[in-house]
Write an enzyme that holds these catalytic residues in place. Sequence first.
Site, PDB file in Angstrom:
ATOM      1  N   CYS A   2       0.836  -1.180   0.000  1.00 31.43           N
ATOM      2  CA  CYS A   2       0.000   0.000   0.000  1.00 31.43           C
ATOM      3  C   CYS A   2       0.881   1.243   0.000  1.00 31.43           C
ATOM      4  O   CYS A   2       1.887   1.299   0.691  1.00 31.43           O
ATOM      5  CB  CYS A   2      -0.956   0.087   1.185  1.00 31.43           C
ATOM      6  SG  CYS A   2      -2.089  -1.295   1.280  1.00 31.43           S
ATOM      7  N   ARG A  27       3.843  -0.512  -4.786  1.00 26.97           N
ATOM      8  CA  ARG A  27       3.537  -1.008  -3.451  1.00 26.97           C
ATOM      9  C   ARG A  27       2.181  -1.728  -3.377  1.00 26.97           C
ATOM     10  O   ARG A  27       1.811  -2.272  -2.334  1.00 26.97           O
ATOM     11  CB  ARG A  27       3.526   0.151  -2.441  1.00 26.97           C
ATOM     12  CG  ARG A  27       4.810   0.948  -2.414  1.00 26.97           C
ATOM     13  CD  ARG A  27       4.725   2.068  -1.427  1.00 26.97           C
ATOM     14  NE  ARG A  27       4.631   1.569  -0.072  1.00 26.97           N
ATOM     15  CZ  ARG A  27       5.677   1.274   0.692  1.00 26.97           C
ATOM     16  NH1 ARG A  27       6.893   1.439   0.235  1.00 26.97           N
ATOM     17  NH2 ARG A  27       5.499   0.825   1.912  1.00 26.97           N
ATOM     18  N   TRP A  73      -2.897  -2.742  -1.699  1.00 25.22           N
ATOM     19  CA  TRP A  73      -2.667  -4.184  -1.855  1.00 25.22           C
ATOM     20  C   TRP A  73      -3.520  -4.827  -0.764  1.00 25.22           C
ATOM     21  O   TRP A  73      -3.261  -4.664   0.422  1.00 25.22           O
ATOM     22  CB  TRP A  73      -1.194  -4.533  -1.662  1.00 25.22           C
ATOM     23  CG  TRP A  73      -0.884  -5.960  -1.968  1.00 25.22           C
ATOM     24  CD1 TRP A  73      -0.587  -6.485  -3.187  1.00 25.22           C
ATOM     25  CD2 TRP A  73      -0.842  -7.056  -1.052  1.00 25.22           C
ATOM     26  NE1 TRP A  73      -0.364  -7.840  -3.082  1.00 25.22           N
ATOM     27  CE2 TRP A  73      -0.516  -8.221  -1.786  1.00 25.22           C
ATOM     28  CE3 TRP A  73      -1.050  -7.179   0.333  1.00 25.22           C
ATOM     29  CZ2 TRP A  73      -0.389  -9.477  -1.202  1.00 25.22           C
ATOM     30  CZ3 TRP A  73      -0.928  -8.428   0.916  1.00 25.22           C
ATOM     31  CH2 TRP A  73      -0.595  -9.563   0.149  1.00 25.22           C
ATOM     32  N   ASN A  99      -1.583   2.182   5.712  1.00 31.21           N
ATOM     33  CA  ASN A  99      -0.739   1.077   5.250  1.00 31.21           C
ATOM     34  C   ASN A  99      -0.392   0.251   6.480  1.00 31.21           C
ATOM     35  O   ASN A  99       0.074   0.800   7.475  1.00 31.21           O
ATOM     36  CB  ASN A  99       0.527   1.677   4.599  1.00 31.21           C
ATOM     37  CG  ASN A  99       1.597   0.635   4.311  1.00 31.21           C
ATOM     38  OD1 ASN A  99       1.316  -0.548   4.241  1.00 31.21           O
ATOM     39  ND2 ASN A  99       2.815   1.086   4.144  1.00 31.21           N
ATOM     40  N   GLY A 100      -0.641  -1.065   6.422  1.00 26.76           N
ATOM     41  CA  GLY A 100      -0.334  -1.937   7.563  1.00 26.76           C
ATOM     42  C   GLY A 100      -1.510  -2.828   7.876  1.00 26.76           C
ATOM     43  O   GLY A 100      -2.423  -2.980   7.056  1.00 26.76           O
ATOM     44  N   GLU A 475      16.207 -18.897  -8.201  1.00 27.06           N
ATOM     45  CA  GLU A 475      15.896 -17.524  -8.584  1.00 27.06           C
ATOM     46  C   GLU A 475      15.294 -17.477  -9.993  1.00 27.06           C
ATOM     47  O   GLU A 475      14.329 -16.754 -10.239  1.00 27.06           O
ATOM     48  CB  GLU A 475      17.168 -16.662  -8.478  1.00 27.06           C
ATOM     49  CG  GLU A 475      17.022 -15.230  -8.939  1.00 27.06           C
ATOM     50  CD  GLU A 475      15.925 -14.445  -8.225  1.00 27.06           C
ATOM     51  OE1 GLU A 475      15.360 -14.928  -7.227  1.00 27.06           O
ATOM     52  OE2 GLU A 475      15.609 -13.334  -8.698  1.00 27.06           O
ATOM     53  N   LYS A 479      11.604 -15.986 -10.808  1.00 27.61           N
ATOM     54  CA  LYS A 479      11.422 -14.879 -11.762  1.00 27.61           C
ATOM     55  C   LYS A 479      10.414 -15.280 -12.825  1.00 27.61           C
ATOM     56  O   LYS A 479       9.518 -14.530 -13.164  1.00 27.61           O
ATOM     57  CB  LYS A 479      12.784 -14.562 -12.390  1.00 27.61           C
ATOM     58  CG  LYS A 479      13.018 -13.163 -12.755  1.00 27.61           C
ATOM     59  CD  LYS A 479      13.669 -12.341 -11.677  1.00 27.61           C
ATOM     60  CE  LYS A 479      12.824 -12.274 -10.420  1.00 27.61           C
ATOM     61  NZ  LYS A 479      13.463 -11.660  -9.308  1.00 27.61           N
ATOM     62  N   GLU A 482       6.731 -15.668 -11.314  1.00 30.57           N
ATOM     63  CA  GLU A 482       6.038 -14.476 -10.817  1.00 30.57           C
ATOM     64  C   GLU A 482       5.590 -13.533 -11.932  1.00 30.57           C
ATOM     65  O   GLU A 482       4.589 -12.858 -11.782  1.00 30.57           O
ATOM     66  CB  GLU A 482       6.860 -13.734  -9.750  1.00 30.57           C
ATOM     67  CG  GLU A 482       7.993 -12.898 -10.244  1.00 30.57           C
ATOM     68  CD  GLU A 482       8.640 -12.063  -9.126  1.00 30.57           C
ATOM     69  OE1 GLU A 482       9.861 -12.024  -9.086  1.00 30.57           O
ATOM     70  OE2 GLU A 482       7.913 -11.456  -8.319  1.00 30.57           O
ATOM     71  N   HIS A 498      14.514 -38.513  -6.890  1.00 30.34           N
ATOM     72  CA  HIS A 498      13.871 -38.982  -5.656  1.00 30.34           C
ATOM     73  C   HIS A 498      12.389 -38.632  -5.633  1.00 30.34           C
ATOM     74  O   HIS A 498      11.790 -38.548  -4.572  1.00 30.34           O
ATOM     75  CB  HIS A 498      14.604 -38.409  -4.441  1.00 30.34           C
ATOM     76  CG  HIS A 498      16.019 -38.875  -4.359  1.00 30.34           C
ATOM     77  ND1 HIS A 498      16.357 -40.160  -4.018  1.00 30.34           N
ATOM     78  CD2 HIS A 498      17.185 -38.242  -4.647  1.00 30.34           C
ATOM     79  CE1 HIS A 498      17.672 -40.301  -4.066  1.00 30.34           C
ATOM     80  NE2 HIS A 498      18.194 -39.153  -4.450  1.00 30.34           N
ATOM     81  N   LYS A 598       5.588  -4.678  -4.336  1.00 32.30           N
ATOM     82  CA  LYS A 598       7.049  -4.729  -4.222  1.00 32.30           C
ATOM     83  C   LYS A 598       7.531  -4.848  -2.785  1.00 32.30           C
ATOM     84  O   LYS A 598       8.457  -5.578  -2.500  1.00 32.30           O
ATOM     85  CB  LYS A 598       7.671  -3.500  -4.878  1.00 32.30           C
ATOM     86  CG  LYS A 598       9.186  -3.528  -4.835  1.00 32.30           C
ATOM     87  CD  LYS A 598       9.807  -3.236  -6.156  1.00 32.30           C
ATOM     88  CE  LYS A 598      11.305  -3.464  -6.149  1.00 32.30           C
ATOM     89  NZ  LYS A 598      11.650  -4.794  -6.648  1.00 32.30           N
TER      90      LYS A 598
HETATM   91  C1  F6R Z   1      10.964 -11.408  -6.499  1.00 28.05           C
HETATM   92  C2  F6R Z   1      10.974 -10.386  -5.469  1.00 28.05           C
HETATM   93  C3  F6R Z   1      10.607 -10.789  -4.095  1.00 28.05           C
HETATM   94  C4  F6R Z   1      11.489 -10.053  -3.062  1.00 28.05           C
HETATM   95  C5  F6R Z   1      11.008 -10.373  -1.643  1.00 28.05           C
HETATM   96  C6  F6R Z   1      11.862  -9.704  -0.605  1.00 28.05           C
HETATM   97  O1  F6R Z   1      11.324 -10.900  -7.741  1.00 28.05           O
HETATM   98  O2  F6R Z   1      11.249  -9.250  -5.732  1.00 28.05           O
HETATM   99  O3  F6R Z   1      10.687 -12.161  -3.920  1.00 28.05           O
HETATM  100  O4  F6R Z   1      12.812 -10.455  -3.247  1.00 28.05           O
HETATM  101  O5  F6R Z   1       9.687  -9.975  -1.490  1.00 28.05           O
HETATM  102  O6  F6R Z   1      11.792  -8.315  -0.713  1.00 28.05           O
HETATM  103  P1  F6R Z   1      12.866  -7.397  -0.036  1.00 28.05           P
HETATM  104  O7  F6R Z   1      14.188  -7.684  -0.706  1.00 28.05           O
HETATM  105  O8  F6R Z   1      12.408  -5.996  -0.273  1.00 28.05           O
HETATM  106  O9  F6R Z   1      12.923  -7.764   1.415  1.00 28.05           O
END
Ligand code: F6R
Length: 603
Positions: A2, A27, A73, A99-100, A475, A479, A482, A498, A598
Amino acid sequence: MCGIIGYTGKNNAVPYLLQGLHKLEYRGYDSAGIALIDESGISVIKRKGKVSVLEEAVTEGFSATTGIGHTRWATHGEPSQLNAHPHLSENGMFAVVHNGIIENCDKIKSDLRKDGYSFLSDTDTEVISQLLEKNYKGDPLACLKETAASLEGSFAVAVIHRDFPGTILCAKKSSPLIVARGEEGFFVFSDTLAAQNRISSYYLLSDGELALVTKDKADFFSEDGKPISKVPHYISSSTASSDKGDFPHYMLKEIYEQPKALKDTLSAYIKDGDVIFPNFNPTEKELKAIDRIHLVACGSAYHAALCAKYIFTQLSSLDTSAHIASEFRYEKTVLSKNSLVVIISQSGETADSLAALLLAKAEGAKTLAIVNVKNSAIALKADYVIYTQAGAEISVATTKAYICQLAVLYMLAYFISDKTEYIHSRFFPDILSLPRLAEKELSQNENALSAAELLKNSEHIYFIGRNTDYALSMEGALKMKEISYIHCEAYPAGELKHGTISLIEKGTPVIAVCLREDIFKKTLSAIKEVKARGAYVIAITTDKLKSNLTDCDFVIASGSEQSDIFTPFVGAVPLQLMSYYTALKRGCDIDKPRNLAKSVTVE
Ligand code: F6R
């Protein structure tokens, strides 16, 4: 999670609020709204969907010079116009953006219901506006103080009151809130990006603090309502641009910014051939006393931790483990004053990572934050901090911040191994070649595009690798899933047989990350096993190893010659590009994937 924006000044508030919401959309982006206040009262406009939908609904004719806005969000209640913020109190006296999460929302709601209050939305935020109205006795600040004191959980709130046009009130606990001064007035927001280029200085609210902001000044108060003075932070002219430039998406721009981000991060801490961390300077005795390192993070930052675990163990012989932050809290990990807990986070706000940090501190461990956003909660609460120098990262899927986290972790592994004289590392001078390695990998663009064409209709993709190749596979899979919404799983190459290998049938795509020469033969066996069962294999490897991969259906090979230890920097870029182009071909919303935000400020 948010985004909050508020403006009070000499101009029409609407453009500031909308521009700010666009910048804060990373956000959360399931609904958005604004509340404007002038002598005629409070007007609220809100919509389900992105800020652009709200923008279309905000017609001409508003001239209020004070307002608050929010991009959401969803936590309590589905994404809908009704649940969008701002929320008005029963008689329209207060409008609130939040926000929260209010953890005692149910209890407050039922008490308010007994007092005759009713609720229009399913949100926890509405209890704040109703409680404000109930507590109001003529002084809005005293009312906010009383209200904030009865809220449990986390909150950053901006509030306007019908009888005080020109005033925004703020309260904060555990979620970020910033008050800033600019030529055109005062702003409040969750992130300075919201009014970048408009502000000259800003004040970070600490937990419990309150603010009363008017067009001429901002006053700050402690939890018990006493005036306090706060030290302003000044905006540096080097703040990275938050525009897309000529790139179609932030993600692609940020992938291409990686060589520079790496260069900035390395040059911030490598001086005259040595690593110097200005804010991590334990004595040699303290360093030698460390008997265990815990790397703790979420998502991609956890994958950086997982990769670094192998590097720490290799370089320092120190017992090192990687933990998912939300699990770390309940694992009952044994911590002591000789434990070093390293929290890795781009945003510095992630609630699970912050909670892990606080737990580690409470257990007496030393805590070090590796964070991208300056002065974020995790950076401020840790004993030590090392900033990655990735600049502003807007795309929800991280790329340049992740690679900079890796770079800092490598420097940290070297720093600790060097200072503790465990194993003096010979690899170190090569670290300066990382920006060049990443730059060279950008030329894999065409290959990544071709691989995306092969993958775009997949339902499932499996990623395999060993050691750091496995961490990179994790990773790569995250990527891809998502942003493209294709189901992906990453496995240690040796683990496939396994159980998971039963899922491999004719045409199943498998991305084999096989960059490390030292374990190549072992990964090759796993490739042969899946090939024998009909898998369609795309290999991410090096020129040196590719002649062994003639069985694979498509090979992306790096022309760089680097030691095994640096291969994650080589493999990350083509994996990111492959995800990007697959998502692009599937028509996905790359910078704002569904259901995500994010910074994840809820547990
Ligand atoms: C994936 C991504 C998320 C963040 C995770 C941690 O592309 O961006 O998995 O890595 O939410 O976020 P931070 O680094 O801000 O703690």
